[in-house]
Design a protein around this motif. Structure first.
Motif, PDB file in Angstrom:
ATOM      1  N   LEU A 271      55.675  27.225  35.515  1.00 54.68           N
ATOM      2  CA  LEU A 271      54.880  26.940  36.704  1.00 54.68           C
ATOM      3  C   LEU A 271      53.675  27.869  36.774  1.00 54.68           C
ATOM      4  O   LEU A 271      52.551  27.447  37.072  1.00 54.68           O
ATOM      5  CB  LEU A 271      55.746  27.144  37.944  1.00 54.68           C
ATOM      6  CG  LEU A 271      54.913  26.998  39.197  1.00 54.68           C
ATOM      7  CD1 LEU A 271      54.855  25.566  39.612  1.00 54.68           C
ATOM      8  CD2 LEU A 271      55.393  27.896  40.294  1.00 54.68           C
TER       9      LEU A 271
ATOM     10  N   SER B 186      39.246  26.741  39.989  1.00 57.13           N
ATOM     11  CA  SER B 186      39.132  27.747  41.060  1.00 57.13           C
ATOM     12  C   SER B 186      39.851  27.351  42.337  1.00 57.13           C
ATOM     13  O   SER B 186      39.252  27.260  43.390  1.00 57.13           O
ATOM     14  CB  SER B 186      37.670  28.007  41.425  1.00 57.13           C
ATOM     15  OG  SER B 186      36.933  28.293  40.316  1.00 57.13           O
ATOM     16  N   PHE B 187      41.127  27.107  42.237  1.00 56.56           N
ATOM     17  CA  PHE B 187      41.900  26.792  43.444  1.00 56.56           C
ATOM     18  C   PHE B 187      42.180  28.047  44.271  1.00 56.56           C
ATOM     19  O   PHE B 187      42.572  27.956  45.418  1.00 56.56           O
ATOM     20  CB  PHE B 187      43.240  26.149  43.062  1.00 56.56           C
ATOM     21  CG  PHE B 187      43.167  24.668  42.912  1.00 56.56           C
ATOM     22  CD1 PHE B 187      41.947  24.014  42.760  1.00 56.56           C
ATOM     23  CD2 PHE B 187      44.321  23.906  42.940  1.00 56.56           C
ATOM     24  CE1 PHE B 187      41.894  22.638  42.617  1.00 56.56           C
ATOM     25  CE2 PHE B 187      44.268  22.532  42.800  1.00 56.56           C
ATOM     26  CZ  PHE B 187      43.062  21.896  42.631  1.00 56.56           C
TER      27      PHE B 187
ATOM     28  N   GLY C 122      59.259  28.582  42.063  1.00 58.51           N
ATOM     29  CA  GLY C 122      58.075  29.412  41.891  1.00 58.51           C
ATOM     30  C   GLY C 122      57.032  29.086  42.941  1.00 58.51           C
ATOM     31  O   GLY C 122      56.431  29.984  43.553  1.00 58.51           O
ATOM     32  N   LEU C 123      56.825  27.797  43.180  1.00 57.18           N
ATOM     33  CA  LEU C 123      55.856  27.393  44.195  1.00 57.18           C
ATOM     34  C   LEU C 123      56.320  27.800  45.584  1.00 57.18           C
ATOM     35  O   LEU C 123      55.519  28.198  46.432  1.00 57.18           O
ATOM     36  CB  LEU C 123      55.672  25.882  44.162  1.00 57.18           C
ATOM     37  CG  LEU C 123      54.570  25.368  43.249  1.00 57.18           C
ATOM     38  CD1 LEU C 123      54.604  23.863  43.188  1.00 57.18           C
ATOM     39  CD2 LEU C 123      53.220  25.838  43.774  1.00 57.18           C
TER      40      LEU C 123
ATOM     41  N   VAL D 207      57.974  30.364  46.308  1.00 63.22           N
ATOM     42  CA  VAL D 207      57.688  31.794  46.458  1.00 63.22           C
ATOM     43  C   VAL D 207      56.222  31.991  46.856  1.00 63.22           C
ATOM     44  O   VAL D 207      55.908  32.755  47.771  1.00 63.22           O
ATOM     45  CB  VAL D 207      58.008  32.559  45.156  1.00 63.22           C
ATOM     46  CG1 VAL D 207      57.475  33.980  45.226  1.00 63.22           C
ATOM     47  CG2 VAL D 207      59.494  32.568  44.908  1.00 63.22           C
ATOM     48  N   CYS D 208      55.334  31.275  46.180  1.00 62.19           N
ATOM     49  CA  CYS D 208      53.912  31.366  46.541  1.00 62.19           C
ATOM     50  C   CYS D 208      53.740  30.960  47.999  1.00 62.19           C
ATOM     51  O   CYS D 208      53.054  31.627  48.774  1.00 62.19           O
ATOM     52  CB  CYS D 208      53.066  30.435  45.677  1.00 62.19           C
ATOM     53  SG  CYS D 208      53.025  30.918  43.960  1.00 62.19           S
TER      54      CYS D 208
ATOM     55  N   CYS E 151      54.953  33.770  50.311  1.00 60.07           N
ATOM     56  CA  CYS E 151      54.078  34.944  50.369  1.00 60.07           C
ATOM     57  C   CYS E 151      52.836  34.668  51.202  1.00 60.07           C
ATOM     58  O   CYS E 151      52.463  35.470  52.057  1.00 60.07           O
ATOM     59  CB  CYS E 151      53.639  35.333  48.964  1.00 60.07           C
ATOM     60  SG  CYS E 151      54.946  36.104  48.065  1.00 60.07           S
ATOM     61  N   TYR E 152      52.207  33.555  50.923  1.00 60.78           N
ATOM     62  CA  TYR E 152      50.949  33.296  51.616  1.00 60.78           C
ATOM     63  C   TYR E 152      51.173  32.921  53.074  1.00 60.78           C
ATOM     64  O   TYR E 152      50.346  33.193  53.930  1.00 60.78           O
ATOM     65  CB  TYR E 152      50.151  32.213  50.881  1.00 60.78           C
ATOM     66  CG  TYR E 152      49.663  32.730  49.555  1.00 60.78           C
ATOM     67  CD1 TYR E 152      49.076  33.994  49.467  1.00 60.78           C
ATOM     68  CD2 TYR E 152      49.811  32.000  48.390  1.00 60.78           C
ATOM     69  CE1 TYR E 152      48.665  34.496  48.257  1.00 60.78           C
ATOM     70  CE2 TYR E 152      49.386  32.497  47.174  1.00 60.78           C
ATOM     71  CZ  TYR E 152      48.815  33.750  47.107  1.00 60.78           C
ATOM     72  OH  TYR E 152      48.403  34.255  45.919  1.00 60.78           O
TER      73      TYR E 152
ATOM     74  N   LEU F 139      51.283  36.143  54.648  1.00 67.14           N
ATOM     75  CA  LEU F 139      49.976  36.795  54.748  1.00 67.14           C
ATOM     76  C   LEU F 139      49.061  36.110  55.753  1.00 67.14           C
ATOM     77  O   LEU F 139      48.245  36.748  56.403  1.00 67.14           O
ATOM     78  CB  LEU F 139      49.297  36.809  53.372  1.00 67.14           C
ATOM     79  CG  LEU F 139      49.819  37.828  52.370  1.00 67.14           C
ATOM     80  CD1 LEU F 139      49.138  37.654  51.022  1.00 67.14           C
ATOM     81  CD2 LEU F 139      49.590  39.239  52.890  1.00 67.14           C
ATOM     82  N   TYR F 140      49.155  34.785  55.845  1.00 70.84           N
ATOM     83  CA  TYR F 140      48.220  34.026  56.696  1.00 70.84           C
ATOM     84  C   TYR F 140      48.978  33.107  57.645  1.00 70.84           C
ATOM     85  O   TYR F 140      48.883  31.876  57.532  1.00 70.84           O
ATOM     86  CB  TYR F 140      47.276  33.186  55.836  1.00 70.84           C
ATOM     87  CG  TYR F 140      46.564  33.970  54.767  1.00 70.84           C
ATOM     88  CD1 TYR F 140      45.526  34.845  55.103  1.00 70.84           C
ATOM     89  CD2 TYR F 140      46.914  33.830  53.429  1.00 70.84           C
ATOM     90  CE1 TYR F 140      44.875  35.569  54.125  1.00 70.84           C
ATOM     91  CE2 TYR F 140      46.260  34.555  52.451  1.00 70.84           C
ATOM     92  CZ  TYR F 140      45.254  35.423  52.792  1.00 70.84           C
ATOM     93  OH  TYR F 140      44.604  36.136  51.833  1.00 70.84           O
TER      94      TYR F 140
ATOM     95  N   GLY G 228      40.913  25.731  47.407  1.00 71.77           N
ATOM     96  CA  GLY G 228      39.977  26.694  46.840  1.00 71.77           C
ATOM     97  C   GLY G 228      38.524  26.404  47.120  1.00 71.77           C
ATOM     98  O   GLY G 228      38.119  26.187  48.257  1.00 71.77           O
TER      99      GLY G 228
ATOM    100  N   LEU H 199      43.751  28.282  51.041  1.00 76.12           N
ATOM    101  CA  LEU H 199      44.937  28.573  50.252  1.00 76.12           C
ATOM    102  C   LEU H 199      46.101  27.670  50.682  1.00 76.12           C
ATOM    103  O   LEU H 199      46.914  27.254  49.860  1.00 76.12           O
ATOM    104  CB  LEU H 199      45.300  30.039  50.453  1.00 76.12           C
ATOM    105  CG  LEU H 199      45.895  30.763  49.265  1.00 76.12           C
ATOM    106  CD1 LEU H 199      45.057  30.570  48.032  1.00 76.12           C
ATOM    107  CD2 LEU H 199      45.992  32.247  49.586  1.00 76.12           C
TER     108      LEU H 199
ATOM    109  N   THR I 257      45.621  24.677  48.861  1.00 75.85           N
ATOM    110  CA  THR I 257      45.976  24.886  47.455  1.00 75.85           C
ATOM    111  C   THR I 257      47.480  24.675  47.282  1.00 75.85           C
ATOM    112  O   THR I 257      47.921  23.922  46.406  1.00 75.85           O
ATOM    113  CB  THR I 257      45.623  26.318  47.023  1.00 75.85           C
ATOM    114  OG1 THR I 257      44.240  26.525  47.232  1.00 75.85           O
ATOM    115  CG2 THR I 257      45.959  26.536  45.564  1.00 75.85           C
ATOM    116  N   VAL I 258      48.247  25.328  48.138  1.00 69.83           N
ATOM    117  CA  VAL I 258      49.696  25.205  48.024  1.00 69.83           C
ATOM    118  C   VAL I 258      50.115  23.764  48.305  1.00 69.83           C
ATOM    119  O   VAL I 258      50.948  23.186  47.593  1.00 69.83           O
ATOM    120  CB  VAL I 258      50.398  26.183  48.994  1.00 69.83           C
ATOM    121  CG1 VAL I 258      51.890  25.932  49.019  1.00 69.83           C
ATOM    122  CG2 VAL I 258      50.122  27.614  48.590  1.00 69.83           C
TER     123      VAL I 258
ATOM    124  N   CYS J 183      49.084  21.611  45.222  1.00 69.51           N
ATOM    125  CA  CYS J 183      49.863  21.929  44.010  1.00 69.51           C
ATOM    126  C   CYS J 183      51.285  21.405  44.146  1.00 69.51           C
ATOM    127  O   CYS J 183      51.819  20.782  43.225  1.00 69.51           O
ATOM    128  CB  CYS J 183      49.893  23.432  43.767  1.00 69.51           C
ATOM    129  SG  CYS J 183      48.326  24.063  43.181  1.00 69.51           S
TER     130      CYS J 183
END
Ligand code: HEM
Ligand SMILES: [Cu+2]
Lengths: 555, 221
Positions: free
Chosen positions: A229, A241-242, B48-49, B51-52, B55-56, B59-60, B138, B153, B156-157, B160
């Motif tokens: 991933l 650039s995401f 994995g995603l 987790v992203c 985290c974000y 943060l936001y 992005g 972001l 982005t998530v 994705c």
């Protein structure tokens, strides 16, 4: 099947007269197609051996180029950008194309079914697919490396990797594809261990090599998807650039590091656990003793696989981690050392009072022991936060991971190659040359990497193209060692190639080993065993009295 | 449908045993175990995603709240229902395969596939809307309405994970199509021989399961 009749199949008795009806796997079908489309795990293993050795050669040539460049301060044979690409190519090829598949895909493939008394792995076609997936990934990655190259190092740290103008996308995509091969192999081996064991082989009668491969496969299956991933995200980010890991867009590069090391720390055990497995076989055979503490060795493989998942933070001590986190990761890192130490003590316990037969594989075992202990101890040192801070990203780290990865894994790879060569090809090689080249290689390794420990300790950073005058002597020593090493490999290539063609017939069990795989012919017939499925009433490493050669069909 | 598997579709299907397996049970066991392991890797891929995402989101939090409110809850909900129903028909296909009712297997998979297409159509409208107003990941983020730090972001998530999920929908559709065609043309699924149907619908359940996580994460909270 009664135990006594199965003993016959397992032992020597009735194979002579069957011989002609069961051609060995090497000559059963001679067309190119019969090789390229084979589903025989032994042939697939051999094809992996071919590619893995080729990539080892490629990676090795780049290693020598790096060492030559570092012979003198300032430019020696290439410019700085070429240097960056060279060490990246070296790292990528060595790690993803050589180290990770080397022992599992070659010897795991070849030996695992034999050691379980099975006719093949559980999914033979998936097995073949994993070879081609590996090659497809390799081609894509190498194509990218040659068309533009990559200069990020094998760790692809963001945000650099998302901004560099070199070709990130194809290389990462290639690595992603190779990951699938790794997963496929892992799944195949796990399922094989669960479903294909011959009657009588309980979990605790599996040879230790099988245990090691099993633990490795668990790591492969659990860790590889995460890096898969991550590689996709970095690729996407580099192309579009995401902003996922780009601080300029609110992303967090440290998150990248966490995900990266969540795979890559366990990945170092993907490389080294199979090596431990090989060594357990070798040490038992050449000491003519049952492995000391069989269960402890088996469990410690699983233990390493388990704690290996919780130690990744030791790569990030200097990333702004809290002191508490650093402490926790430090302690978990030490735990890996404990499990490794269990193995080391058990191997030594096995040699103790054994009837040591000092053949080439055993010479590699000695080198292995040294590299593992030394490399592991420096690992413990690096796991100590206060020591890691000055050593981080210096040549000390380079020396540490080369000692343990290259040192231990290559020792095991070469030991496996020499130990199983008669099984795989039915021929023997020249013992004298084997010992000479083993000595050269062990010497060469030490000469290459001990100076690097010193360099790192004196403060030379890793991945630097240039260095001050005062580091030169040690760099020259390291390059000299690397040349010695290369020389050793050339000798091995020569006498093994010679043995392939002119070597004497090995016979079924030239080492008089008790390993299950030796109960088949050398080279084995296509379905591994002549006659009905064998059962193995004895334990795999069971030598009653080391001083007596009590294996029935010694040659 | 008649009750007996054998009379319904002609002769009893002949199970195939590969040469290297000791017995049919072992072979089925191996296939199932292999599939479970594979599904575990798929879950880890999405993990994995997640987790992203975690985290974000940490943060936001404001960007996450506002981004999630801007999604079309109606479409998301309909899609969830569609996908869960399709999982049911996939499960029924296994049930019929065990009884050797190949025609029903085919029909059930056809229904599943129809719902999958429905899911993708709705997804297409959602994506289309975002492309129009510019709530994109992005550097493509051009929407003026929401401006908190981290909002790009969020998308982005969003993109994705939904794109990766949609990709899995497509793969699942491929697998189910093959199984459907085999059920209709060869009619060779039966009490001993339904591994392909079983594994195919296991995969489909995974696709469903991942969505069941994505839906609350992206749309609800
Ligand atoms: C057993 C096989 C091992 C292998 C194959 C291995 C491999 C590696 C590699 C490749 C790196 C460098 C990664 C990079 O930055 O490119 C590394 C770093 C490190 N290793 Fe190991 N290692 C092993 C064992 C250990 C053990 C047993 C410990 C501790 C008990 C340890 C502790 C560390 C630490 C703390 C670092 C980070 C150093 C730094 O970046 O500052 N390793 N290892
Ligand atoms: Cu590590």
């Amino acid at each position: 099947m009664t135990p006594s009749s199965s003993l016959d199949t397992a032992g020597a008795a009735p194979h002579g007269e069957h011989h002609d009806h069961h051609p060995n796997y090497l000559v059963d079908g001679t067309t190119i197609k019969s090789w390229l489309l084979t589903v025989d795990h032994k042939r697939i293993g051999l094809m992996f051996l071919f590619w893995v050795l080729l990539f080892f050669l490629v990676g090795g040539i780049f290693a020598l180029l790096i060492r030559i460049e570092l012979l003198t301060p300032g430019p020696t044979i290439m410019d700085a950008m070429t240097y960056n690409r060279t060490f990246t190519l070296h790292g990528l090829v060595m790690i993803f194309l050589f180290m990770i598949p080397a022992i599992p895909a070659v010897f795991g493939n070849f030996m695992l079914p034999l050691m379980l008394g099975a006719k093949d792995v559980a999914f033979p076609r998936l097995n073949l697919a994993s070879l081609y997936i590996y090659l497809a990934g390799a081609v894509i990655a190498l194509w990218g490396m040659l068309n533009g190259g990559l200069d990020t190092g094998w760790t692809f740290y963001t945000p650099y990797s998302t901004h560099t103008t070199t070709t990130v996308a194809p290389v990462l995509f290639g690595a992603f594809i190779i990951g699938f091969s790794s997963i496929a192999t892992g799944i195949n081996f796990i399922v094989t261990c669960h479903t294909m064991r011959a009657p009588g082989i309980t979990w605790f009668k599996m040879p230790l090599f099988v245990w090691a491969i099993y633990a490795t496969s668990c790591i492969q299956v659990l860790a590889t998807p995460v890096i898969g991933l991550l590689l996709v995200l970095v690729t996407v980010e580099n192309l579009f650039s995401f902003g996922m890991f780009d601080p300029a867009r609110g992303g967090d590069p440290v998150l990248f590091q966490h995900l990266f090391w969540f795979y890559s720390h366990p990945a170092v055990y993907i490389m080294v656990l199979p090596a431990f497995g090989v060594m357990s076989e070798v040490v038992s055979t050449f000491s003519r003793k049952n492995i000391f503490g069989y269960r402890a060795v088996a469990y410690s493989s699983l233990g390493i696989a388990f704690v290996g998942f919780f130690a990744w933070g030791h790569h990030m001590f200097v990333s702004g981690q809290s002191t508490f986190d650093a402490g926790v990761f430090g302690v978990l890192t030490m735990l890996v050392g404990v499990f490794t130490a269990i193995k080391v003590f058990n191997w030594i316990g096995t040699v103790y009072k054994g009837a040591v037969d000092f053949k080439t594989p055993f010479a590699y075992f000695c080198g292995f022991l040294f590299f593992t202990v030394f490399g592991g101890m420096t690992g413990i040192a690096l796991g100590t936060v206060s020591l890691d801070v000055p050593w981080h990203d210096t040549y000390f780290v380079v020396a540490h991971f080369h000692f343990i990865m290259v040192g231990a894994t290559i020792m095991a790879f070469l030991a496996a190659l020499h130990y199983w060569f008669p099984k795989m090809f039915g021929r023997t090689y020249h013992e004298g040359w084997g010992l000479v080249s083993a000595a050269l290689i062990i010497l060469g390794f030490n000469a290459t990497f001990i100076p690097q420990f010193l360099l790192g300790n004196n403060g030379m950073p890793r991945r630097y193209y240039d260095y001050p005058e005062r580091f030169q002597a040690l760099n020259v020593a390291s390059t000299a060692g690397a040349s010695l090493l290369a020389f050793g490999f050339i000798i091995i290539a020569l006498y093994l190639a010679y043995a392939l063609v002119y070597g004497k017939a090995a016979g079924k069990n030239p080492w008089r080993s008790k390993g299950y795989e030796w109960q088949s012919e050398s080279p084995p017939p296509t379905h591994n065993f002549v006659g009905p499925q064998p059962t193995f009433p004895e334990e795999p490493h069971f030598y009653v009295d080391p001083k007596k050669a009590e294996v029935p069909d010694a040659v | 449908m008649q009750s007996s598997a054998h009379t319904a579709e002609g002769a009893a299907p002949v199970p195939r045993l590969a040469a290297h397996f000791a017995s049919l049970e072992v072979q089925t066991h191996a296939a199932r175990l292999g599939m479970w392991l594979f599904l575990a890797t798929e879950i880890l891929l999405f993990a994995g995603l997640f987790v992203c995402y975690g985290c974000y989101r940490f943060l936001y939090p404001e960007a996450w709240a506002e981004g999630s409110r801007s999604l079309n809850l109606m479409m998301g909900t309909v899609n969830t229902v569609v996908l869960i129903t399709s999982s049911l028909t996939a499960a029924l296909a296994v049930h019929y395969a065990r009884e050797g009712k190949n025609k029903m297997v085919g029909i059930m998979f056809a229904l599943t596939l129809l719902m999958a297409i429905g899911f993708l159509v709705i997804k297409y409208f959602e994506y289309h809307h975002k492309f129009e107003i510019g709530t994109l990941p992005g550097r493509y983020y051009t929407y003026e309405g929401m401006q908190q730090p981290g909002i790009a972001l969020y998308f982005t998530v969003y993109f994705c994970s939904t794109a990766l999920h949609a990709f899995h929908v497509l793969i699942g559709m491929g697998v189910l199509t093959v199984a459907m065609i085999r059920a209709f043309t060869k009619a060779d699924f039966g009490p001993n021989n339904y591994t392909m149907v079983e594994l195919g619908s296991m995969y489909w359940h995974l696709v469903d399961l991942v969505w069941i996580f994505l839906f609350p994460m992206l749309y609800l909270v």
